[in-house]
Design a protein around this motif. Structure first.
Motif, short mmCIF file in Angstrom:
data_model
loop_
_atom_site.label_atom_id
_atom_site.label_comp_id
_atom_site.label_asym_id
_atom_site.label_seq_id
_atom_site.Cartn_x
_atom_site.Cartn_y
_atom_site.Cartn_z
N PRO A 1 0.84 -1.19 0.00
CA PRO A 1 0.00 0.00 0.00
C PRO A 1 0.88 1.25 0.00
N PHE A 2 0.41 2.30 -0.61
CA PHE A 2 1.16 3.55 -0.63
C PHE A 2 1.27 4.12 0.78
N ASN A 3 0.21 4.01 1.57
CA ASN A 3 0.21 4.53 2.94
C ASN A 3 0.62 3.44 3.92
N PRO A 4 1.72 3.62 4.64
CA PRO A 4 2.13 2.63 5.64
C PRO A 4 1.01 2.38 6.65
N GLY A 5 0.83 1.13 7.02
CA GLY A 5 -0.20 0.79 7.98
C GLY A 5 -1.52 0.37 7.38
N ASP A 6 -1.75 0.66 6.08
CA ASP A 6 -2.97 0.18 5.43
C ASP A 6 -2.91 -1.33 5.32
N ILE A 7 -4.03 -1.98 5.52
CA ILE A 7 -4.10 -3.44 5.49
C ILE A 7 -5.11 -3.87 4.43
N GLY A 8 -4.76 -4.90 3.67
CA GLY A 8 -5.66 -5.42 2.65
C GLY A 8 -4.94 -6.48 1.84
N ALA A 9 -5.47 -6.77 0.68
CA ALA A 9 -4.90 -7.79 -0.21
C ALA A 9 -4.62 -7.18 -1.57
N PHE A 10 -3.91 -7.94 -2.38
CA PHE A 10 -3.61 -7.51 -3.74
C PHE A 10 -4.12 -8.55 -4.72
N GLU A 11 -4.58 -8.09 -5.85
CA GLU A 11 -4.96 -8.97 -6.95
C GLU A 11 -4.00 -8.68 -8.10
N LEU A 12 -3.08 -9.62 -8.35
CA LEU A 12 -2.09 -9.46 -9.41
C LEU A 12 -2.57 -10.17 -10.66
N SER A 13 -2.32 -9.57 -11.81
CA SER A 13 -2.65 -10.21 -13.09
C SER A 13 -1.49 -10.02 -14.03
N PHE A 14 -1.33 -10.98 -14.94
CA PHE A 14 -0.23 -10.95 -15.90
C PHE A 14 -0.77 -10.99 -17.30
#
Length: 65
Positions: free
Chosen positions: A52-65
């Motif tokens: 995340p751009f902001n330190p401390g933000d929590i979540g997941a990422f969806e990567l695609s190729f």
């Protein structure tokens, strides 16, 4: 890459020697990061770091190729 559960993702691309060769913040639209149309400069193993751009933000990422 799409951020899930938070807003504004960031990508770093590291080369085979561990050097930072590319970074992106908002090229994916809606404050999502994207690396596209980039030619890798050499053979080897590359590492993509997503955060995340902001330190401390929590979540997941969806990567695609």
């Amino acid at each position: 890459m799409k951020a899930i559960g938070f807003y504004d993702s960031f990508l770093y691309l590291y080369g085979p020697k561990g050097d930072l060769i590319y970074e992106d913040d908002n090229s994916g639209g809606d404050s999502n990061a994207r690396i596209t149309n980039f030619t890798l400069p050499a053979d080897g193993v590359y590492t993509v770091a997503a955060m995340p751009f902001n330190p401390g933000d929590i979540g997941a990422f969806e990567l695609s190729f």
